[in-house]
Structures are given as C-alpha cells and as structure tokens.
Design an enzyme around this catalytic site. Structure first.
Site, PDB file in Angstrom:
ATOM      1  N   SER A 142      -3.888  -1.310  13.734  1.00 28.79           N
ATOM      2  CA  SER A 142      -2.699  -0.511  14.003  1.00 28.79           C
ATOM      3  C   SER A 142      -1.474  -1.422  14.129  1.00 28.79           C
ATOM      4  O   SER A 142      -1.489  -2.412  14.856  1.00 28.79           O
ATOM      5  CB  SER A 142      -2.905   0.279  15.286  1.00 28.79           C
ATOM      6  OG  SER A 142      -1.739   1.003  15.549  1.00 28.79           O
ATOM      7  N   GLY A 143      -0.431  -1.089  13.362  1.00 27.91           N
ATOM      8  CA  GLY A 143       0.810  -1.861  13.413  1.00 27.91           C
ATOM      9  C   GLY A 143       0.833  -3.021  12.432  1.00 27.91           C
ATOM     10  O   GLY A 143       1.770  -3.812  12.404  1.00 27.91           O
TER      11      GLY A 143
ATOM     12  N   THR B 245       1.215   1.636   6.590  1.00 30.01           N
ATOM     13  CA  THR B 245       2.076   2.744   6.165  1.00 30.01           C
ATOM     14  C   THR B 245       3.279   2.203   5.398  1.00 30.01           C
ATOM     15  O   THR B 245       3.674   2.760   4.364  1.00 30.01           O
ATOM     16  CB  THR B 245       2.526   3.561   7.390  1.00 30.01           C
ATOM     17  OG1 THR B 245       1.351   3.972   8.070  1.00 30.01           O
ATOM     18  CG2 THR B 245       3.330   4.760   6.988  1.00 30.01           C
TER      19      THR B 245
ATOM     20  N   ASN C 186       2.112   0.293  18.031  1.00 25.24           N
ATOM     21  CA  ASN C 186       3.018   0.495  16.883  1.00 25.24           C
ATOM     22  C   ASN C 186       3.972   1.633  17.210  1.00 25.24           C
ATOM     23  O   ASN C 186       3.549   2.698  17.654  1.00 25.24           O
ATOM     24  CB  ASN C 186       2.146   0.837  15.655  1.00 25.24           C
ATOM     25  CG  ASN C 186       2.975   1.050  14.411  1.00 25.24           C
ATOM     26  OD1 ASN C 186       4.198   0.960  14.437  1.00 25.24           O
ATOM     27  ND2 ASN C 186       2.289   1.353  13.321  1.00 25.24           N
TER      28      ASN C 186
ATOM     29  N   SER D 211       3.110   4.744  14.717  1.00 22.54           N
ATOM     30  CA  SER D 211       1.685   4.659  14.411  1.00 22.54           C
ATOM     31  C   SER D 211       1.194   5.955  13.775  1.00 22.54           C
ATOM     32  O   SER D 211       1.507   7.055  14.245  1.00 22.54           O
ATOM     33  CB  SER D 211       0.920   4.385  15.699  1.00 22.54           C
ATOM     34  OG  SER D 211      -0.438   4.255  15.399  1.00 22.54           O
ATOM     35  N   SER D 212       0.461   5.799  12.674  1.00 17.72           N
ATOM     36  CA  SER D 212      -0.094   6.994  12.020  1.00 17.72           C
ATOM     37  C   SER D 212      -1.217   7.523  12.878  1.00 17.72           C
ATOM     38  O   SER D 212      -2.181   6.806  13.149  1.00 17.72           O
ATOM     39  CB  SER D 212      -0.643   6.631  10.637  1.00 17.72           C
ATOM     40  OG  SER D 212       0.280   5.833   9.952  1.00 17.72           O
TER      41      SER D 212
ATOM     42  N   GLY E 180      -5.332   2.361  11.655  1.00 14.92           N
ATOM     43  CA  GLY E 180      -6.016   1.060  11.750  1.00 14.92           C
ATOM     44  C   GLY E 180      -6.917   0.981  12.957  1.00 14.92           C
ATOM     45  O   GLY E 180      -6.821   1.776  13.892  1.00 14.92           O
TER      46      GLY E 180
ATOM     47  N   GLU F   5      -8.236   0.151  16.340  1.00 14.99           N
ATOM     48  CA  GLU F   5      -7.414  -0.057  17.532  1.00 14.99           C
ATOM     49  C   GLU F   5      -8.239  -0.184  18.808  1.00 14.99           C
ATOM     50  O   GLU F   5      -9.284   0.450  18.961  1.00 14.99           O
ATOM     51  CB  GLU F   5      -6.339   1.016  17.671  1.00 14.99           C
ATOM     52  CG  GLU F   5      -6.819   2.424  17.692  1.00 14.99           C
ATOM     53  CD  GLU F   5      -5.661   3.442  17.619  1.00 14.99           C
ATOM     54  OE1 GLU F   5      -4.563   3.102  17.153  1.00 14.99           O
ATOM     55  OE2 GLU F   5      -5.898   4.570  18.056  1.00 14.99           O
TER      56      GLU F   5
HETATM   57  N1  LIG Z   1       6.709  -5.351   5.032  1.00 16.56           N
HETATM   58  C1  LIG Z   1       7.334  -5.125   6.157  1.00 16.56           C
HETATM   59  N2  LIG Z   1       8.584  -5.579   6.344  1.00 16.56           N
HETATM   60  C2  LIG Z   1       9.224  -5.356   7.487  1.00 16.56           C
HETATM   61  N3  LIG Z   1       8.700  -4.720   8.535  1.00 16.56           N
HETATM   62  C3  LIG Z   1       7.441  -4.237   8.424  1.00 16.56           C
HETATM   63  C4  LIG Z   1       6.697  -4.414   7.228  1.00 16.56           C
HETATM   64  N4  LIG Z   1       5.485  -3.848   7.391  1.00 16.56           N
HETATM   65  C5  LIG Z   1       5.492  -3.321   8.656  1.00 16.56           C
HETATM   66  N5  LIG Z   1       6.658  -3.561   9.276  1.00 16.56           N
HETATM   67  C6  LIG Z   1       7.039  -3.152  10.644  1.00 16.56           C
HETATM   68  O1  LIG Z   1       5.854  -2.883  11.318  1.00 16.56           O
HETATM   69  C7  LIG Z   1       5.837  -1.567  11.806  1.00 16.56           C
HETATM   70  C8  LIG Z   1       4.433  -1.005  11.754  1.00 16.56           C
HETATM   71  O2  LIG Z   1       4.035  -0.867  10.445  1.00 16.56           O
HETATM   72  P1  LIG Z   1       3.166   0.372   9.985  1.00 16.56           P
HETATM   73  O3  LIG Z   1       3.618   1.606  10.609  1.00 16.56           O
HETATM   74  O4  LIG Z   1       3.119   0.306   8.528  1.00 16.56           O
HETATM   75  O5  LIG Z   1       1.781  -0.015  10.572  1.00 16.56           O
HETATM   76  P2  LIG Z   1       0.393   0.679  10.301  1.00 16.56           P
HETATM   77  O6  LIG Z   1      -0.490  -0.374   9.786  1.00 16.56           O
HETATM   78  O7  LIG Z   1       0.580   1.845   9.462  1.00 16.56           O
HETATM   79  O8  LIG Z   1      -0.090   1.074  11.722  1.00 16.56           O
HETATM   80  P3  LIG Z   1      -0.917   2.342  12.203  1.00 16.56           P
HETATM   81  O9  LIG Z   1      -2.319   2.083  11.891  1.00 16.56           O
HETATM   82  O10 LIG Z   1      -0.643   2.391  13.596  1.00 16.56           O
HETATM   83  O11 LIG Z   1      -0.359   3.485  11.469  1.00 16.56           O
HETATM   84  C9  LIG Z   1       6.800  -0.822  10.971  1.00 16.56           C
HETATM   85  O12 LIG Z   1       7.353   0.240  11.665  1.00 16.56           O
HETATM   86  C10 LIG Z   1       7.830  -1.892  10.655  1.00 16.56           C
HETATM   87  O13 LIG Z   1       8.763  -1.980  11.681  1.00 16.56           O
HETATM   88 MG   LIG Z   2       0.431   3.771   9.696  1.00 17.77          MG
END
Ligand SMILES: Nc1ncnc2c1ncn2[C@@H]1O[C@H](COP(=O)(O)OP(=O)(O)OP(=O)(O)O)[C@@H](O)[C@H]1O
Ligand SMILES: [Mg+2]
Length: 1059
Positions: A137-138, A142, A187, A190-191, A414, A416
C-alpha cells in the site's frame, strides 16, 4: 561493440542501408552511454548486474538510481518502480513522444516504455495482455496504472469517437477513486477496492472501449476508521466542495466534524488532499461519462443519507430497548431515500423474527440498533459502489462486436500491515498471496518448467513458493476461510473466539500459522489472546479475530432490506431489488465470495500475456528523497525480485514457437523466404545462422527457440522492420503487376474479340456486296445483250441505266455557246429521238438565254450586223472576219472634220463618217478622203473641201467584189458631162460603211457583190474598169489594159469554214 552490426548478414545490411547503420550506432551509443554512466546512476537493467545474486548489490543499484531521481529499473521486461513521493516532471507529453514506438531497451527505463512495448506487442501478435501492478500500500500502483492509461490516451490513434472513449476511460479514474479510495495510515489515496480494467483496442490500435471489474470494497470504512485514517474521499468532497444549494437540498452542513462517520479517525482534513478541487473533477467526470442528472442527484442523496444515518442515535427505553427520537436525521433520511420516516424508524429499531409460522417484530437493544444501522450504512454504500462500477462499464462498453484485443491493468490493494489488522487486511493480504502465486506460476515456475519441457539445459533456481500460504487460507474444508465460514454458519453460539479456537485446532503445527496458544515462549509475548499470525510471503501479519464473524457474515436484517426496497431513490431501488434471493437462504459469506472472485480473476489473467510492474515504497513516512534500506530490502525480498532476476539471468529473455518465429522473420534469409521446405526448427536454425546469432545467444528447444538477450531479438526485429517495407513494396509491385497483367490480358482478349467480330462483320458485308455486285453485273450483261430488243424484264434496268448514264454524261458535256454547233454527245440508239429533242430544246434554251442577256445597244448593233450578214454572208470572202468587229457610230471624231465642211453641210446632220482612199477615175491615183453621210447625201471631203456630193437619190448602186479586198464603187446617176462620175473607194471599214450607207440612204438592196470586174462611169459615156482577183499579196495597180487591178490575198472565211 560491433555486436549489433556484425549480427546482420551482409544482404540484410544492404537492405537496411544507411538508416539501420545509423540506428545501430545510436543504439550502441545509448548502450555505451548507459555503461559509462553506470557508476553514477547504477545500471538500467538488473540483468546486466554482475553480482546479480547479491541482495545488497540490487539494493545499492536501486538506491543509487533513486538518489538521482531515477525511479525505474528493469529486470528484463519487468519494471521496478520506487515511489519518489514527489513530482519528477517525467510524465510530460514530450516524454510520451520520446517513448512512442521505440524499442524497449533503446531508452532509459520508464513506465511509458513498458506501456508502449505491451501495446505494440499486442498489435503485432494480436493477442491479449495484462499488466500486473503490485506492491504494498502506497507503493505507487494506482499512479502507475494512471500513467499507463494516460500514455495510451495520448499515443493511440485519435478520432472523435475514440477521443470520447478515451475521455471516459480517463475520467472513470477520479470517480472510482472518489468512491473507492481513502486516506489510510499508509497512503493518503489508498485504493480500498481491487480494480482490474480492460482497455479494448481495435485492429488499428484505437482504444474503443473498456471494462472494469472491482473486488471487495472495504466498506467497513464507512462506519469506522482507525486513528489517522478517513472514510472514502467522496464524503469529504461533498461536504467540502458541494455547492450551497446542493448541501441545502441534502440537509448537510459544510463541516465534516458534524458527521460521526467522518471523524472516527480524527483526521477529516488531509494536507495532501484537496477535496474541493477533487469534487469539481468528480462532478465534471460524471457528466462526461454521461450520468444523467437524476442519477447524479440520487447518488449524492445516498452519500448524504449515509452521513445522516451515521448521526442517528438511539436511546434505551425503560426496558432497555432502543428508541429513536423524532430526530432531524430521520427526516432527511426519509426525504432523501423517499421512504416514510415511520418505516425507517421501525426498521432501525426492530428486527423481524419468525416465531413458529408467524413473523413478529422484536425490538433491538441500543447496541443491536447501532449494529443494524452500521450494517445498513455499509450495505447502502457497498451496493451503490457496485452500481457505480456497472454504470461506468455501461458507459465504456464498446458496442461493436468485431474482434478486439485487450490490455488489462490490474491495480489491486497492496499488501498491508497495520498495528491492528482485521478481516479486511486478511482478505487484502490473501489477495496479494494469490497474485504472488500467479506471478510465481507465470514467471518462475512456468519458466523453469518450460526449460525442462523444451529440453534446455537449466540450473534450477530456488524460489519460495507461497502455495503453502494460499492453501492455508483457501483450501477446501481445511483452510482458514472454510473454518471461518463453518463458524459463521453453524448453529449455536459461535463467536470470534470460538473461531480462533477452531483455527488453532485445525491449523496447529502449520509452519505459517501461529497463535498465542500455539506460539513458543518468545513469540507468545508478541501476541494477544485474540490474535492469530500468518507468516505471509511478504512478512508476518498479526490479525485480531475481533469482528471476523460479523464481517464475514455481512448480515443485513431482512426487514431493513424490505424498508430499502420501498425507496423512491432510483439507485437504492436498483440496489435492493425485490427479486433478491430469498433472504431465508444464507447468502455466500464475504470471504467465500472474495475467494471465488479471485479464482475468476486468476482465470482472466492466465489467458493473457503477463507484464509486471513492481512498485516499492522507499520509506514509511511518504518522504521524498528518503531511502530506507531495511524497508526496501524487505520489499525486494517479498516481491520476489531476486528470484526473478536469477531466472532472467539464467534464462532466456525471449522464446517463441519455431513456426511463429519462422513465420515472422523468414524474410530475413533468402533460404527461408518465401517458403521453407523443411521443418520449422530447421528453418529457424538456418535463419539464425544466416543472421549471425552466436551459439551462446540462443538455444533450440523442442518446440521453441530461446533467445538469451533482448538486444539480439531487437536487432532482428529492427532488421525485419526495414525488410518489411522492402517486402511490402515488392509484394505491392508483384500484385500491381499481376493486376495490370490481368487487365492487359482481358483487354487483349477483348480487343481480339472485337477485332474478330469486326472482321467477320466486314467480311460478311463484303460478301453481301460482292453477291450483290455479281447480280448487278449479271443483270447488266443480260441487259447489254438484250439492249436492242424491245423493252423487257431483262433490259429495262440496263436501258434505264443507259438512259441515265447518257443523260448524266450529257449534262457534263453540253455546248457552251449558242454558236457551238459541234458539241453534242452522240446518243445511244435508244436515245436518238430524245437526244434530238433535247438538242433542239437546249439550243432554244441557250438562244433564249442569250437573247435575254442582250442589251438594247447590242441588239441594235446585232440588227445592223444582221443587215450586213444578209448582204454579205456567203458572198464576200472577207466578210466573216468582220463579224467579230463591232460597228461604231462614226469613225472620224467631230474635231477631225473640218469646220468648213461642217458649215457647208450645216443644214444636214452628219450620220456617219469614215476615212477612205479614193482612186482617181483617171489614172487611179489614191487619195485620202473622208466619206461623210448625212441624212440625204454622201460627201467625199478633202480637208475643207467637199470634193463630191452624192445625193442618195442619185446613187444608183454600190459594187463590191467577192474577194477579200476593201474596194467599193459607188455608182452615181450622171446626166451631165460636168458631173463627176462613179466613185472608186477603198475603206478599211468596208462592211460598216456600206451597212451604214444602206441604213442612212434607206436602200437595202442596192449593193451588188460582183465577181471579176466592175464597170464604172468615169463621166457620162466614158467607162472604166476595176478588176478583182486573188493573189499572193495585196496589190493595187493600173493594169496594162488601163483597168485598176485589185489583187487581194485569199482568206479562209469563217463562214466558209463553218459551212
Ligand atoms: N510515480 C510517482 N511520482 C510521484 N509520486 C508518486 C508516484 N507514484 C506514487 N506517488 C505518490 O504516492 C502516493 C501513493 O501512490 P498510490 O496511490 O499509487 O499507491 P498504491 O500502490 O496504489 O497504494 P494502495 O495499495 O494503498 O492503493 C500517490 O498519491 C503519490 O503521491
Ligand atoms: Mg492504489
């Protein structure tokens, strides 16, 4: 260094020409560039790492690159991404353009390179693919999926229709995130649901549609959030960003603190989230996706209802049962859901139970009522989310049924670990176990199995197979889910603790399962009594069993469902259909449903080609620039990167069935193009030898060729790219030639046919003409032969022809003048009579025409000439010569006649005058005189003297010879001796002078044409003679006999000739 160039055979190189060489050089420069930059920014592909078995080396490389803001690194075609937690400016349109259509390894690693590679592979191989984005997660899953979607939105072909689909695909994200994402400790976005999205492409590569599958929304978040966490974004967006009117209509205040469901985590405001602007995005997205206004209203009414429901409080009555005050929340709920307030009140405070055959309402205690209320809030929200996904799918659906290829994007929650982990974490982590299992199956296990199957020499790579954990969770009858379901379903007092006991009973001794009771002394200290711990592939997670049964049951009392069914809100009505399965039958538990949906997902993914993005978190604090070695090392381990790297290094980057490989690349070798006669394997062998593959670069399996390095394949692909165009041109040329040849043959055939027909027709005509000619000639001959017979059938035509022919010829040969008496076509015998008549008619016609054309003067002239003719025609030899010479009024002009003569003959008018030669009567001397006629006499004048006057009354006659001389002798009445005798004259205009004399004297027959000699009176009683004869030349002399001898030359008179 010369590798790439040397691997192209000479003929391939010549095909590729300059551009390929340049391209090779560029690639080489890139490769060299990346090698020299190695120390500074690590290496771009872990496969090139020398110490590829060392976790530290991998970590070092990641750190080096991360510190240089290089967040992407490859392991072959797998992309490792480290969350930078800051904007890097690497997702611009310019960057997209750079990565579009470029070979994977030509540019530094990027999510766009992967997206482009997947897209192009899909187009060339026309098969389905998916990109599995994993990480805790994070870690940025996404975000990665959004970047991929954005890349396709820009790089795919664009039309008005496709742009519409593109916009919908893009805008489905903010909507889903608003309803399905929330701030967690890990996050801020977070999804809280799993998402698998298919993007459908047509054969031209246009994105034509999409489909979303959602997995297990963490709906418990609606009613409860851990400290520091929030509920789903949409609630905060509505309260913060909703327009005043809307909030008023929904009965909401602009203050999150007012809603108990929003403040459980005591963190309604998050600095990194802008609810107001996100609200605007969501509103815009909803209209682009074409949600109707009434649906949007119903949707927000539901969101508001959940908030109102959260604020409903119960009070215990004297018996301890829950009662509801007539609170404003119930009023708003009633308004927004369209259900009478009373019905809601009863629904929230009672449950229906069956007592024998009767249904009775049993009141809730306060706790029960709160439980039922929360269950209702979760149910409404959860079902609305499902409705939302279905609506999105409706909007993204591609109506065209033609074959599509798809790229699936799997962005699932992800792995967690929280301080307290509940049923949701259990499901989420189980899902990650399943995906890891899939990853292992698709890469490690199947890779190794494939080598074995293909008979490729292979050193097995040890890897951790997490099947044991998957089985621990999901195995039928034995797994944790089975035990949980059993506890949920069994009669009697089942609690979370009895569930734990059952687990301990069944799982005791399992290496990945520990509880307080089962643990050793040391571990026990870290576990509560109500905990169980799973040793996941990604690490240990301790779950608290509290709430497991409830959450798994996800019970919603039957009567509250019935209440919902009465709703006037369209979405609620749709979400609680009256056809819902009989509530008496237990629905499938949440865990079982989730398990089945994961099985379905696995099946979907197994049928497609996999690509991987492994996301990592550099630190737990969401800090940019902070690289936590321990945390990253842990992720490297559980994401299986080391195993993957080892397999990649030991293995081959690319493999293809011989048939497919040969089919694609056979144009690169003259022996295999266009057809290879032998087996596909032999063909491939021949092909790669020709291409100059070195022995260690490839292996020949039983059914496939294995190519060790991607660069080998890319070089081959590059050569093919160039060769393809050449081939296309050749095929095009051949086809065009074939078509033109066909056209030509057809035209030639047609021409021959037309020619044949034309010739046939001409020959037939010729034949007919000849037959006709023969008939005509025969008739003609017969006619000719019978021409002299009386008219009969045989000769009528011929005679008609003869007639016509004669007449036609006659028309062309008519005499031109009246005097032309000779010209007349001799007629055929049958035309004799007609000819004569025609001749007569024509002569008359000519005469008439001639006469009509004569002028008055000429007529007078001709009349005179007629007179002349009547006198001299046929009598005087030189008459014909005079015919053509026109007569004039007079031959001497007035001024040439002496004035005195005029005076002398004043009384008489001169009618005619002509110069003459007078021969003396004695001696015949010639003298020039003028002969002048007046009305009554003829005068012979010499200058001013009138030598002789001869009254016409006294003129006895005039004599001329028959010959061609011009002599005239005027015989005068002579009674007196003193009177002069006859006049012997010579006149050049003899005929004119004599004719005029006849006219003036009015004597027409006193001219005598005499042959031989003419006697004349010299004086009365004395005679003289003029003798005329023809001679060699004209001579006038006095003959010995005293006569005047006039000799004249003989002339052939025209009149005579004519006669
Ligand atoms: N490539 C990137 N460039 C800049 N910031 C990023 C990038 N990838 C992720 N982030 C930052 O990290 C945060 C978390 O990313 P994201 O929501 O994609 O995580 P996730 O893997 O989908 O987590 P979860 O499993 O909780 O959904 C985003 O809101 C953003 O601020
Ligand atoms: Mg996500």
């Amino acid at each position: 260094m010369c590798y790439k160039i040397s691997m192209y055979p000479s003929w391939t190189l010549s095909l590729i020409g300059q551009s390929l060489e340049e391209r090779c050089n560029r690639i080489l420069r890139d490769m060299e560039g990346s090698l020299t930059a190695r120390d500074r920014v690590g290496i771009q592909d872990f496969v090139l790492l020398d110490a590829y078995t060392s976790e530290s080396a991998v970590l070092d490389n990641l750190r080096k690159r991360f510190n240089e803001n290089l967040i992407y690194t490859y392991i072959g075609t797998l992309l490792v991404s480290v969350n930078p937690y800051k904007e890097l400016g690497i997702y611009t349109k310019k960057q997209m353009d750079i990565y579009m259509g470029v070979n994977f390894f030509e540019l530094p690693p990027h999510i766009y390179a992967l997206a482009d590679n997947v897209y192009r592979t899909m187009l060339t191989e026309t098969n389905n693919h998916f990109i599995l984005i994993s990480g805790e997660s994070g870690a940025g899953k996404t975000e990665a999926s959004k970047k991929i979607l954005q890349f396709y939105a820009v790089s795919c072909p664009s039309t008005k229709l496709l742009d519409n689909v593109r916009d919908r695909l893009l805008l489905s994200n903010p909507v889903l995130e608003a309803f399905g994402n929330a701030k967690t400790l890990k996050n801020d976005n977070s999804s809280r649901f799993g998402k698998y999205m298919d993007i459908q492409f047509d054969h031209m590569g246009g994105a034509v549609g999409g489909h979303i599958l959602s997995y297990l929304l963490e709906k418990s978040r609606v009613v409860h959030q851990n400290h520091g966490e929030r509920s789903f974004h949409i609630f905060y967006q509505l309260v913060e960003g909703g327009e005043e009117d809307l909030l008023r209509w929904l009965g909401l205040e602009r203050n999150c603190q007012r809603y108990s469901y929003l403040v459980q985590g005591e963190c309604a405001k998050v600095s990194s989230v802008n609810d107001k602007s996100d609200w605007k995005t969501v509103r815009k997205a909803l209209s682009v996706i074409e949600f109707s206004e009434s649906n949007i209203e119903s949707l927000f009414a539901i969101i508001a209802s959940v908030l109102h429901l959260g604020n409903v409080t119960f009070v215990a009555d004297s018996q301890g049962y829950a009662t509801l005050n007539n609170s404003p929340e119930i009023h708003w709920l009633s308004k927004l859901l369209g259900i009478p307030a009373q019905v809601i009140q009863v629904g929230l405070t009672h449950r229906k139970i069956e007592a024998r055959s009767e249904e009775v309402l049993s009141p809730f205690t306060v706790d029960q009522a709160v439980y039922a209320k929360d269950a209702l809030a979760k149910a409404i929200y959860g079902r609305t989310f499902t409705w939302l996904v279905n609506e999105l799918n409706e909007s993204l659906a591609n109506k065209d049924s033609s074959r599509k290829t798809v790229i699936g994007l799997l962005d699932i929650y992800g792995f967690e670990v929280f301080s307290v982990n509940s049923f949701e974490q259990f499901c989420i982590n189980y899902c990650n176990e399943k995906l890891q299992q899939l990853f292992i199956q698709l890469t490690l296990k199947s890779e190794q199995e494939e080598y074995e199957m293909e008979g490729i020499e292979w050193e097995s790579v040890p890897y951790f197979n997490n099947k044991i954990i998957c089985d621990l969770v999901e195995e039928k009858f034995k797994g944790i889910i089975s035990v949980l379901d059993e506890e949920c379903l069994r009669p009697g007092e089942a609690t979370d603790m009895t569930f734990l006991e059952k687990l301990e009973e069944k799982m005791g001794g399992h290496p990945h399962f520990v509880t307080h009771k089962l643990a050793d002394q040391k571990t026990r200290k870290t576990l509560e009594r109500g905990d169980f711990r799973l040793l996941h592939y990604a690490g240990e997670v301790t779950y608290s069993v509290v709430g497991f049964l409830d959450k798994n049951n996800d019970l919603l009392y039957r009567n509250i469902k019935e209440v919902m069914r009465q709703s006037k809100n369209a979405i609620v009505k749709h979400c609680f259909p009256s056809t819902e399965p009989d509530s008496k039958k237990r629905p499938e538990t949440v865990a079982t449903q989730f398990k089945s949906s994961l099985v379905g997902l696995t099946e979907i993914l197994m049928s497609k080609e996999p690509w991987y993005v492994r996301c990592m978190k550099p630190n737990e604090g969401k800090q940019p620039g902070l690289f936590d070695d321990v945390l990253v090392r842990h992720q490297v381990k559980y994401l299986g990167l080391m195993e993957h790297l080892r397999v990649r290094r030991a293995g081959f980057a690319y493999r293809r069935r011989y048939e497919i490989f040969l089919q694609r690349y056979k144009p690169l070798c003259p022996d295999t193009w266009p057809n290879w006669k032998g087996t596909a394997a032999e063909g491939v062998e021949c092909l790669v030898k020709h291409l100059g593959y070195k022995p260690d670069e490839y292996k020949m399996g039983r059914t496939k060729i294995f190519i060790r390095h991607p660069r080998t394949l890319f070089a081959t692909e590059d050569a093919f790219e160039v060769c393809k165009h050449e081939l296309a041109t050749r095929i095009q040329a051949k086809y065009k030639g074939y078509r033109v040849k066909g056209d030509y043959m057809r035209q030639r055939q047609a021409a021959t046919k037309i020619e044949t027909c034309w010739r046939g027709m001409k020959a037939r005509r010729e034949r007919e003409k000849r037959a006709w000619a023969v008939k005509v000639i025969k008739r003609f001959i017969k006619g000719f032969m019978t021409r002299n017979q009386p008219a009969c059938v045989d000769n009528t035509e011929y005679l008609a022809f003869v007639r016509q022919n004669y007449l036609t010829r006659l028309k062309e040969n008519l005499p031109k003048t009246v005097v032309d008496k000779n010209t007349w076509l001799t007629p055929p015998p049958i035309m004799q009579e007609a000819s004569q008549m025609l001749r007569k008619l024509y002569t008359r016609h000519m005469v008439r025409r001639y006469v009509q054309g004569i002028m008055t003067e000429r007529k007078a002239q001709l009349q005179i000439k007629g007179l002349t003719s009547s006198i001299f025609k046929g009598t005087k030899e030189n008459y014909p010569h005079s015919v053509g010479i026109p007569f004039v009024d007079t031959r001497i002009s007035e001024e040439d006649i002496h004035i005195k003569v005029y005076q002398m003959i004043r009384q008489e008018r001169i009618k005619y005058s002509v110069p003459v030669v007078k021969y003396d009567r004695n001696g015949f001397r010639p003298r020039f005189r003028q002969l002048i006629y007046t009305g009554s006499a003829a005068y012979l004048v010499e200058e001013a003297k009138i030598k002789q006057r001869v009254e016409f009354n006294n003129l006895k006659g005039v004599s001329v010879s028959t010959l061609s001389d011009n002599f005239l002798i005027l015989h005068v009445q002579c009674e007196d001796i003193k009177q002069k005798g006859d006049l012997v004259l010579q006149c050049d205009y003899l005929f004119e002078a004599l004719t005029k004399l006849c006219l003036v004297a009015n004597k027409h027959n006193f001219i005598k044409v005499v042959q031989g000699s003419v006697k004349f009176d010299i004086q009365p009683g004395r005679e003289g003679f003029v003798d005329f004869k023809s001679g060699q030349e004209t001579m006038i002399y006095r003959a010995k006999n005293g006569h005047l001898m006039v000799e004249s030359t003989r002339t052939k008179s025209r009149a005579m000739i004519q006669n």
